[in-house]
Each structure stands twice: as structure tokens, then as C-alpha cells.
Design a protein around this motif. Sequence first.
Motif, PDB file in Angstrom:
ATOM      1  N   LEU A  29       0.836  -1.195   0.000  1.00 45.27           N
ATOM      2  CA  LEU A  29       0.000   0.000   0.000  1.00 45.27           C
ATOM      3  C   LEU A  29       0.874   1.249   0.000  1.00 45.27           C
ATOM      4  N   ALA A  30       1.877   1.283   0.869  1.00 49.60           N
ATOM      5  CA  ALA A  30       2.776   2.432   0.915  1.00 49.60           C
ATOM      6  C   ALA A  30       3.499   2.616  -0.414  1.00 49.60           C
ATOM      7  N   ASP A  31       3.879   1.514  -1.031  1.00 48.43           N
ATOM      8  CA  ASP A  31       4.566   1.572  -2.327  1.00 48.43           C
ATOM      9  C   ASP A  31       3.666   2.176  -3.395  1.00 48.43           C
ATOM     10  N   SER A  32       2.357   1.884  -3.310  1.00 51.15           N
ATOM     11  CA  SER A  32       1.416   2.362  -4.329  1.00 51.15           C
ATOM     12  C   SER A  32       1.238   3.869  -4.306  1.00 51.15           C
ATOM     13  N   TRP A  33       1.598   4.503  -3.206  1.00 52.82           N
ATOM     14  CA  TRP A  33       1.453   5.957  -3.113  1.00 52.82           C
ATOM     15  C   TRP A  33       2.473   6.685  -3.984  1.00 52.82           C
ATOM     16  N   GLY A  34       3.584   6.043  -4.294  1.00 51.44           N
ATOM     17  CA  GLY A  34       4.610   6.682  -5.120  1.00 51.44           C
ATOM     18  C   GLY A  34       5.336   7.813  -4.436  1.00 51.44           C
ATOM     19  N   VAL A  35       5.372   7.790  -3.107  1.00 52.61           N
ATOM     20  CA  VAL A  35       5.953   8.901  -2.363  1.00 52.61           C
ATOM     21  C   VAL A  35       7.350   8.585  -1.835  1.00 52.61           C
ATOM     22  N   PHE A  36       7.775   7.321  -1.922  1.00 52.31           N
ATOM     23  CA  PHE A  36       9.077   6.927  -1.380  1.00 52.31           C
ATOM     24  C   PHE A  36      10.065   6.638  -2.506  1.00 52.31           C
ATOM     25  N   SER A  37      11.255   7.209  -2.369  1.00 53.35           N
ATOM     26  CA  SER A  37      12.310   7.049  -3.371  1.00 53.35           C
ATOM     27  C   SER A  37      13.658   7.097  -2.673  1.00 53.35           C
ATOM     28  N   PRO A  38      14.616   6.254  -3.103  1.00 54.52           N
ATOM     29  CA  PRO A  38      15.951   6.276  -2.473  1.00 54.52           C
ATOM     30  C   PRO A  38      16.632   7.643  -2.553  1.00 54.52           C
ATOM     31  N   ASP A  39      16.319   8.418  -3.601  1.00 54.52           N
ATOM     32  CA  ASP A  39      16.921   9.749  -3.733  1.00 54.52           C
ATOM     33  C   ASP A  39      15.906  10.843  -3.387  1.00 54.52           C
ATOM     34  N   GLY A  40      15.066  10.578  -2.387  1.00 53.39           N
ATOM     35  CA  GLY A  40      14.052  11.533  -1.967  1.00 53.39           C
ATOM     36  C   GLY A  40      14.661  12.790  -1.355  1.00 53.39           C
ATOM     37  N   LEU A  41      13.828  13.780  -1.162  1.00 52.32           N
ATOM     38  CA  LEU A  41      14.259  15.077  -0.650  1.00 52.32           C
ATOM     39  C   LEU A  41      14.792  14.972   0.770  1.00 52.32           C
ATOM     40  N   ALA A  42      15.794  15.783   1.057  1.00 52.27           N
ATOM     41  CA  ALA A  42      16.322  15.936   2.405  1.00 52.27           C
ATOM     42  C   ALA A  42      16.276  17.413   2.765  1.00 52.27           C
TER      43      ALA A  42
END
Length: 348
Positions: free
Chosen positions: A164-177
Motif C-alpha cells: 500500500l505504501a509503495d502504491s502511493w509513489g511517495v518513497f524514493s531512495p533519492d528523496g528530498l532531504a
Amino acid sequence: MTDVLGRAGDMDVSGVSGVSGRLGTYRARDGSAGAPVRIDLDGPHATLVVGKRGYGKSYTLGVLIEELAKTAGVTPVVADPMGAFRTFADVSGFDVVENPRVSADALSPRAWCELLGLDHEDSAGSLVWQAAAKTGSLAGMHEYVSGADVARATRRTARNHLALADSWGVFSPDGLAATDCVASATILDCSVYDDAPMNAVVRAIADDLYRSQVRESVATLPWLVVDEAHAFFDGIAGTALETILTRGRRPGVSFVAATQRPAALPDVAVSQSDLLVAHRLTSRGDREALARARPTYMHGSFADRMSETPGEALVVDDATENVHEIRIRERDVEHGGGSPSASEFANR
């Protein structure tokens, strides 16, 4: 000499007394514009902007964002759940990030359980906790869960929640910091997200901003600006926002929250705000929420002094221990927070 809200006494705006932003003018007794009024941007603040729909809450937020972006040494990071600040996309010095993403390890194991609605003491919640603690990506969490030596039902439940969390498309290894967000004035356009992924972004960014300031690893003072703040205090972002409210002053993290529903905020969001900008409110519950958290100022006449004119507000300033009647200045950047009308579509 001019008044600077958030500071005690009259202040020179030349810079000798610290930086400030142009907020508007005082409202004279006859309703006309009075003397200029500014807002302190030199020290850390917790600011709350409230008001019913259509009376200038988001407009005022835009004015604050403009002033923060112009000021050296501070940087606004804006959580925009409604797309109200997309108009900043074409303005120099602003970075509007559509569909912002964060890394999975930006959330603590506890936050992961809260995000997915799992009890960390239950088998599936405990498994997700372990996966978040031992891996740094959502793919790694999937792999850890799939290989765990636990009951099949526990693995299945944990996998389903992670999917479910994956389906949101909000997580990425190079996400914002935090370092990405304070490189320039940043608008996080979360308008395509539902409450859960939107909260995940704000929780991750708020936590990282606070930690970065404690470590003194960024060369600016961040101002986290959150529109429709009730949607975040009610979700997993609430813990991080309350940390900034109660502990952010010392490391230098400022916070601005805006809502048309102050009754939906925790009392700490009102009581810890040293600047309260109140546009018109008509709901008894909203007025009572302000009175309960700020009883010194919210006496009977406060509501009576609220203007019925959009763009005018009462400001409660803890620094001067006064209530000021002001008119917010006109925006430099077009306001994107209004509602569409049928006549606009008919005339296209």
C-alpha cells in the motif's frame, strides 16, 4: 521607525535591529490604511494564521512566504496540500516540487507503524518496525519482510501494508532531504496525494529540518510553513510539528501553520504560537479553541473586533503583549488559492 511584530518596541528597519518583512498596514478607526507594519524574521517564531474560507488565510501565508524568500539568512519550506502556491513556480528563487518524494529511512520505525496503522507490539507491526530499523529503502523493507522467519500470515499482513505504501509513489531512495529544501525557497506541492502520503512527506521533512538544525548542518534558518495544518496535526506529521513548536526555538527552526479550523488543532499549536494572525472566524468551536489556549487575549471583545472584510486581521503579539488590527499588503505573486466560478468557465 516602524513597529515590527514579534519584537518589543519600535524598531529601525535599516537592518541594524535585525531583518523583518513587510506585512501590511495598521487598520485605522475609519477603516483606512494606517502606518506600515512589519513582522520580525530575525529570530525564530511560531506563527498561527487562522480564518474562515475566503477571508485571506492563504493569501496572508503567501505574503509571509514572499517576505521570507526575500530575506537573507532564512528559507521558507512550504507544505502545500491544495496547490495554492503553484504560482511561485515562475518566480526566481523559488523551487516548486510537484509530487515530492522522501526516502523510506527518513521515517523512524515508529513512524512507519503509525503510517500504516499497525500496532508496533503486534506481530505484523513488530515485523515492519524491524524492517524499517534494519534497511534503508522500501525495497529493502519488502525483502526483509519476505525473508523473515515468522508466521505466513504475519508476513502477508506486513507485505500488504508495505505494498500500500509503495502504491502511493511517495518513497524514493533519492528523496528530498533538508539540505535540498533549504537550497532555495521550496514549495512542496502535495496536492495529488491523499492524507497518508502527504503526512509522510511532511513528517520526514520536518524531522530532518529539526535534526539538521540541531547538528548545525545547514547554513540558513528554516521556516516550515504548513497550509491546512489541521490535516497534518491529525496525521503522523503531528508528532514532528509539535516537536518544532515546543523545541524548535533553540536550534532555530521557525514554524508557520495556517488553518480554517483552529478547533481541529491541538491546544499546543495555539498556546505555543507567539504570533497569531486571526482573520474572520464565525464558528463558535473555533473561537472557543482560541480562547481556551490563549485566555489572556481572547476575551469577549476579541471576536467583536474581527473585521468582516477579507484581507484584514487581528494579530496577537506575545512580544508586545498587544492585539493589533492590520490590513495585509497586496501580494507580489498572483494568488493561487481562490476557488473557480461557473462564470469564469462560461466566458472561456
